[in-house]
Design an enzyme around this catalytic site. Structure first.
Site, PDB file in Angstrom:
ATOM      1  N   GLU B  55      -4.959 -42.855  10.262  1.00  0.00           N
ATOM      2  CA  GLU B  55      -3.898 -43.863  10.249  1.00  0.00           C
ATOM      3  C   GLU B  55      -3.425 -44.107   8.825  1.00  0.00           C
ATOM      4  O   GLU B  55      -2.242 -44.339   8.581  1.00  0.00           O
ATOM      5  CB  GLU B  55      -4.396 -45.167  10.892  1.00  0.00           C
ATOM      6  N   HIS B 124      -9.454 -51.053  22.494  1.00  0.00           N
ATOM      7  CA  HIS B 124      -8.176 -50.611  23.040  1.00  0.00           C
ATOM      8  C   HIS B 124      -7.401 -51.783  23.632  1.00  0.00           C
ATOM      9  O   HIS B 124      -6.607 -51.605  24.546  1.00  0.00           O
ATOM     10  CB  HIS B 124      -8.370 -49.542  24.128  1.00  0.00           C
TER      11      HIS B 124
END
Lengths: 434, 332
Positions: B55, B124
């Site tokens: 990321e 998540h």
């Protein structure tokens, strides 16, 4: 501590006790200096592979040290860039200018004209010689000790000083720490205080250039200490994955403030060898040899431009001064290190080379040093007319709220009005230094 | 909603050759939620490509691409994974325009599915929007309907500031009534599902009045707009529901006008409570509407725990929690 399955057998039973290794430099203040562990290979002895070779063919260069200038002050071997005397004199002039600039700005900090400064003494070649090997519109993603690049690209000294003084001439509006320049016109990216963040950005810029079918490449500079940051590893991964036209310059100046290069993993391998694990080309170069630095950077630039891929260059050099004006290196390293550094001083080496070529002499050097000092002094005086740090609130208060977003949202409008309102109470005599 | 997002990306890529879509699995596969399906085939590998699982690298490269002059639209596969990229977002993308006094900008739109409700467990399901609202220089957008998702995404991509575009993944494929055990109405039958073809954009910083009302103001965004609406409907409360759409910039005018009209305010979000964006909303309402209030401002939020896996329906701010808060406000 978590329970262990063999706890009943006592601590570790008869297994050997594990030991933590905390790296320690070879000598500390007061210790005699001995750089015998640094292997200095013969100048000119390193092979120069084809610029578009497979990355693996650079393996030996990752552990060797590319050198051109020998003790005889002559250029040797396949890496000799064969620069003409005018180019060498231009390089030497930039060296002299950055030296004069550093001296004057260091003194300015001590005189309280700014909060902070960082000299690049000993590392002049790693920025100036490297940048001279690039095209003037190749994009630079610098760290904080590459003032030499701006100087060699002709960025006006007064702009640099305005920035350092955060005065009303500072085109960064007094927002950045001194020395964190930015010049889009000179293809020089805005400097961040967070370390290694510029490395994936440089790769992204290079990817963009490739996406658009441009011919410009990107180069980034990072200290050896900062190669421990995750960003650097992300940069290496992205660079190799997309074969980005980028050069990753690692300045191994031996010290990250007071931590020696061992804390970035330098005890076990070279920084250039990091390239191999990623599939990047790698070169370890004598960072105090201006010709070798130029040659390595040019090799990498040609490689990138020919879609040969990215290169990681370790510039093996020495930070002759403190980390910054806020640092006192006598507290952590031997005072003799600077003099004993086995690879000498880049300015002296280039000067001696030119003298050896019959293209320079000591008198001209003295005159040039003096002229540079005068030029810097004049620029400083000119910049001081715009103010110095701490002697005024140089920019209109509203500028504090500008550029957070492209347009001023309501909450920043309100806060801007508040700051202007407070001005009456805080500074009834008017804004100081404006 | 996922189709609306895909449409917006496709349309903008067709209009503007400088738009680049990148992220983990976004290329050939078209994204784990299919948001980028078909884009690589249509626009080429140079403009739609997979990235390494980094990321920090994705956002960092996007900063460099933005500085070059492209308009990258990186996808972070789950908002929970955005943290390794935070330094690049917070210290670099958000502040580039400021620190360079406008010389360099980072015009990127970071898309990321966020929020719970799909049994995603603690890695998540998070809603980290407050973190970004706290950072000067970032815009944070959260659509609640397919129509808005397309219009807001187009506006975000056209914006010259870095934008975080959080997509409530619970309502990617259908609206959500707030009940676990009730059948979910498919989007195609839902009144908010109409997505016109072609280009339209919704300005960032303008709230949507979901329904007008007199009894109280409900401030919500993302999935919680639908939950709050369902609860108000079932309880027969004549609430004025505002879908904030963007939390930075915030439509303070709409909030102020509504609360001054109704005199009561409920704030609903899925993220954890303490120092959540509801705290900011509550403070703003108190500062600006205090003398119009007839009841204390109430917040309905997720709990201050990591997002649990098996107990997510106990964690989720649903009809019971919202209903209690409504009763409390109306009784005050």
């Amino acid at each position: 501590m978590a329970n262990r399955p063999d706890e009943a057998a006592g601590k570790g039973a008869n297994k050997p006790a594990l030991e933590l290794h905390v790296p320690e430099p070879t000598y500390r203040p007061g210790d005699p200096v001995d750089f015998a562990h640094i292997h200095v290979p013969e100048a000119g002895a390193q092979a120069r592979p084809d610029e578009v070779c497979d990355a693996i063919e650079t393996s030996s260069l990752c552990y060797d040290l590319v050198r051109v200038l020998g003790d005889d002050n002559k250029a040797h071997g396949p890496w000799d860039p064969k620069l003409d005397p005018d180019t060498l004199r231009t390089m030497l002039h930039s060296f002299a200018m950055v030296h004069a600039f550093d001296e004057r700005m260091f003194r300015g900090q001590r005189q309280g004209k700014t909060s902070f400064y960082m000299k690049c003494t000993g590392e002049e070649a790693t920025s100036i010689s490297a940048a001279m090997a690039l095209a003037s519109d190749d994009m630079i993603f610098p760290s904080y000790r590459q003032q030499g690049i701006l100087i060699s690209r002709g960025y006006p000294l007064i702009e640099m000083i305005n920035q350092i003084y955060s005065n009303k001439g500072d085109k960064l509006k007094g927002r950045q720490l001194p020395i964190m320049y930015s010049s889009r016109e000179h293809s020089f990216f805005s400097i961040s205080g967070n370390l290694a963040t510029q490395t994936p950005q440089a790769v992204g810029w290079a990817m963009a250039s490739a996406i658009k079918g441009d011919s410009r490449i990107a180069a980034t500079w990072v200290g050896e200490g900062s190669t421990a940051e995750g960003d650097f590893h992300a940069a290496c991964t992205f660079a190799t994955v997309y074969n980005a036209p980028v050069i990753l310059n690692v300045i191994n100046n031996q010290w990250a403030i007071s931590s020696f290069s061992g804390f970035a993993g330098g005890e076990r391998t070279t920084f250039a060898a990091r390239a191999l694990g990623y599939g990047l080309a790698g070169i370890r170069v004598d960072g105090n040899d201006p010709l070798a630095v130029y040659a390595a950077e040019r090799w990498a630039a040609n490689r990138a431009r020919a879609n040969g891929g990215p290169t990681l260059i370790e510039h093996f050099t020495y930070r002759a001064e403190g980390h910054s004006t806020s640092d006192d290196p006598s507290g952590y390293r031997s005072a003799q290190e600077r003099e004993e550094w086995p690879l000498g001083d880049p300015v002296t080496r280039l000067k001696n080379h030119l003298i050896e070529l019959g293209e320079w002499d000591e008198e001209r050097q003295v005159a040039m040093d003096l002229a540079c000092a005068e030029e810097v002094k004049a620029a400083t005086k000119e910049a001081e007319k715009n103010g110095i740090l701490g002697h005024g609130l140089h920019h209109p208060f509203r500028t504090m709220f500008e550029d957070v977003f492209e347009e001023l949202p309501w909450h920043l409008k309100e806060q801007s009005e508040q700051a202007i309102r407070e001005r009456e109470t805080k500074f009834p005599e008017g804004r100081p230094g404006s | 909603m996922i189709e609306a997002i895909n449409e917006a990306l496709d349309l903008k890529m067709t209009e503007d050759p400088d738009i680049v879509v990148m992220g983990e699995d976004v290329g050939y596969f078209g994204g784990v939620f299919r948001a980028t399906a078909g884009l690589q085939e249509k626009h080429g590998k140079n403009r739609v490509f997979d990235t390494p699982i980094s990321e920090c690298g994705i956002i960092g490269a996007a900063v460099g691409m933005g500085a070059y002059g492209l308009r990258p639209v990186p996808e972070i596969q789950f908002a929970d994974y955005i943290y390794p990229g935070l330094d690049q977002l917070i210290s670099e993308a958000a502040r580039l325009r400021y620190r360079s006094a406008g010389e360099y900008i980072a015009p990127m739109t970071v898309r990321s599915p966020f929020g719970g409700g799909i049994f995603g467990g603690q890695t998540h399901s998070q809603s980290p929007e407050a973190l970004f609202a706290h950072v000067a220089g970032l815009k944070t957008v959260i659509p609640a309907t397919p129509y808005d998702a397309k219009g807001l995404l187009i506006a975000a991509i056209e914006d010259n500031d870095p934008v975080i575009f959080f997509e409530p993944k619970r309502i990617y494929n259908a609206p959500f009534t707030g009940y676990y055990d009730k059948p979910v109405e498919p989007w195609k039958k839902h009144r908010d599902s109409i997505v016109p073809e072609g280009h339209y954009s919704i300005p960032l910083g303008k709230a949507r009045i979901v329904q007008e009302g007199e009894a109280m103001t409900v401030l919500a965004y993302g999935t919680m707009v639908h939950v709050a609406e369902a609860v108000c409907r079932e309880k027969g409360i004549d609430a004025e529901i505002l879908d904030l759409r963007t939390i930075v910039p915030l439509d303070i005018e709409a909030i102020e006008a509504s609360v001054k009209k109704t005199g009561r305010c409920l704030i609903v979000h899925e993220a954890t409570r303490t120092a959540g964006f509801g705290a900011e909303l509550s403070a703003l309402v108190m500062e600006r509407c205090f003398f119009h209030l007839e009841a204390p401002v109430e917040r309905v939020t997720g709990f201050d725990t990591p997002y649990p896996h098996s107990l997510e329906w106990a964690y989720f701010p649903g009809p019971v929690r919202i209903g209690e808060a409504i009763d409390k406000i109306m009784k005050a």
